[in-house]
Motif scaffolding. Structure first.
Motif, mmCIF file in Angstrom:
data_model
loop_
_atom_site.group_PDB
_atom_site.id
_atom_site.type_symbol
_atom_site.label_atom_id
_atom_site.label_comp_id
_atom_site.label_asym_id
_atom_site.label_seq_id
_atom_site.Cartn_x
_atom_site.Cartn_y
_atom_site.Cartn_z
ATOM 1 N N UNK A 1 -11.880 33.225 35.024
ATOM 2 C CA UNK A 1 -11.685 32.035 34.201
ATOM 3 C C UNK A 1 -12.931 31.767 33.361
ATOM 4 N N UNK A 2 -14.091 31.879 33.985
ATOM 5 C CA UNK A 2 -15.353 31.656 33.245
ATOM 6 C C UNK A 2 -15.499 32.666 32.118
ATOM 7 N N UNK A 3 -15.120 33.917 32.391
ATOM 8 C CA UNK A 3 -15.212 34.961 31.371
ATOM 9 C C UNK A 3 -14.261 34.686 30.214
ATOM 10 N N UNK A 4 -13.040 34.214 30.533
ATOM 11 C CA UNK A 4 -12.074 33.912 29.479
ATOM 12 C C UNK A 4 -12.577 32.778 28.593
ATOM 13 N N UNK B 1 -16.825 32.533 22.095
ATOM 14 C CA UNK B 1 -17.447 33.512 21.215
ATOM 15 C C UNK B 1 -16.530 33.845 20.040
ATOM 16 N N UNK B 2 -15.231 33.945 20.323
ATOM 17 C CA UNK B 2 -14.276 34.302 19.267
ATOM 18 C C UNK B 2 -14.162 33.186 18.229
ATOM 19 N N UNK B 3 -14.192 31.927 18.688
ATOM 20 C CA UNK B 3 -14.073 30.788 17.780
ATOM 21 C C UNK B 3 -15.417 30.323 17.246
ATOM 22 N N UNK B 4 -16.502 30.841 17.841
ATOM 23 C CA UNK B 4 -17.862 30.469 17.446
ATOM 24 C C UNK B 4 -18.097 28.969 17.590
ATOM 25 N N UNK B 5 -17.599 28.410 18.696
ATOM 26 C CA UNK B 5 -17.795 26.987 18.994
ATOM 27 C C UNK B 5 -17.933 26.812 20.503
ATOM 28 N N UNK B 6 -18.772 25.877 20.879
ATOM 29 C CA UNK B 6 -18.867 25.481 22.282
ATOM 30 C C UNK B 6 -17.695 24.552 22.576
ATOM 31 N N UNK B 7 -16.872 24.883 23.557
ATOM 32 C CA UNK B 7 -15.680 24.105 23.873
ATOM 33 C C UNK B 7 -15.864 23.205 25.087
ATOM 34 N N UNK B 8 -16.663 23.663 26.032
ATOM 35 C CA UNK B 8 -16.929 22.904 27.262
ATOM 36 C C UNK B 8 -18.432 22.841 27.480
ATOM 37 N N UNK B 9 -18.942 21.638 27.749
ATOM 38 C CA UNK B 9 -20.346 21.494 28.129
ATOM 39 C C UNK B 9 -20.431 21.570 29.642
ATOM 40 N N UNK B 10 -21.114 22.581 30.145
ATOM 41 C CA UNK B 10 -21.273 22.736 31.583
ATOM 42 C C UNK B 10 -22.625 22.180 31.998
#
Length: 317
Positions: free
Chosen positions: A43-46, A52-61
């Protein structure tokens, strides 16, 4: 030569989007892995590959329980829900062109609800349109709204509404009256005069959602306030399972009176001299969803019966 957006559409793996959708809904990588039945590193890899594909950070961990969906993540999540709903409903998009209405209508309902007032309306629609399939799915209350958000359900029936989900339109329906019931193995069975101390000392079976934070917390509050029952010894997810626990066991439990009637003499409503607990019931419709022809006709049918608040077409919004 293709434009960048064309390349994205051709190269993006749908499984990455689906995994991201589940991550947001579960609010954790671990929860998403459990629901998808895959490993946490997968899941983390996906998630990393999608970012990377969208060039945006989606989740702040962050450390501990920190989990924050970024603004870009929220935008992607909304689009993924649209895509997911479209994929789910592909088989229903052929119900046009003058042919008999056909396709599948999915209804999600809280598993603790008694549906006697609603089921005849659903069945009447099926009789009018024999080529339509009704898929009725019983789930915990919070999953009803979740199914609608995923575009996996046409309409939902539940006992609790999250006011923060603005896209879901709720219509209050007739409140359900609950009663305290026991089976033949309980000493109060068939008793018209009860000993309050014996009632207070009785074991209790209930729903998993009876907890103070659950969808049926009103039942727990009502029992505690009036000194009804002592120790919770079993919890069921659905109304049928709970009814059978009461019928075959030696504990008391709260169930909808309308449902208990069908058990006849096998269940006894204990005469409790306080006002009965009432549970709110709502229908839910996603006002932003693109409906198929069969779904549109179905919602019109429910609206004519006073069961749903029909969403306005997008062009009218």
């Amino acid at each position: 030569m293709s434009f960048p957006l064309d390349r994205l559409a051709l190269q993006l793996d749908w499984n990455l989007l689906r995994t991201f959708m589940v991550i947001v809904q579960e609010r954790s990588i671990t929860g998403a892995a459990h629901r998808l039945n895959v490993s946490q590193p997968s899941v983390s890899s996906a998630l990393r590959r999608l970012e990377e594909r969208l060039d945006h950070r989606l989740i702040e961990r962050g450390g501990g329980q920190t989990f924050l969906v970024t603004r870009a993540g929220e935008a992607v999540y909304r689009e993924v829900l649209e895509i997911y709903g479209g994929v789910v409903r592909l088989n229903d998009l052929t119900a046009d062109g003058g042919r008999a209405l056909s396709g599948t209508v999915v209804v999600h309902r809280s598993s603790h609800l008694e549906m006697d007032d609603i089921t005849p309306v659903l069945e009447e629609f099926r009789r009018q349109h024999p080529e339509v399939t009704l898929a009725i799915r019983s789930t915990p209350c919070h999953e009803v709204a979740q199914a609608l958000q995923q575009r996996a359900s046409t309409v939902g029936f539940c006992t609790r509404v999250d006011p923060t989900i603005h896209r879901l339109r709720a219509q209050p329906l007739k409140r359900q009256e609950f009663g305290v019931f026991c089976g033949p193995n309980h000493p109060l069975f068939r008793e018209t005069e009860i000993d309050p101390a014996e009632l207070a000392a009785s074991d209790v079976v209930g729903y998993e959602e009876d907890s103070m934070a659950g969808a049926l917390s009103a039942l727990t509050v009502w029992r505690v306030r009036h000194g009804i029952g002592d120790r919770l010894i079993a919890a069921a997810t659905g109304i049928v399972d709970l009814s059978e626990l009461i019928e075959s066991g030696s504990a008391i439990g709260c169930i909808a009176r309308g449902h208990a009637i069908r058990y006849g003499a096998r269940l006894w409503q204990i005469p409790v001299h306080v006002p009965p607990p009432l549970v709110d019931v709502f229908s839910l419709v996603d006002v932003e969803r693109h409906m198929t022809p069969v779904e549109t006709e179905f919602l019109i049918h429910l609206a004519n019966a006073g069961i749903v608040d029909l969403p306005r077409p997008r062009s009218a919004v």
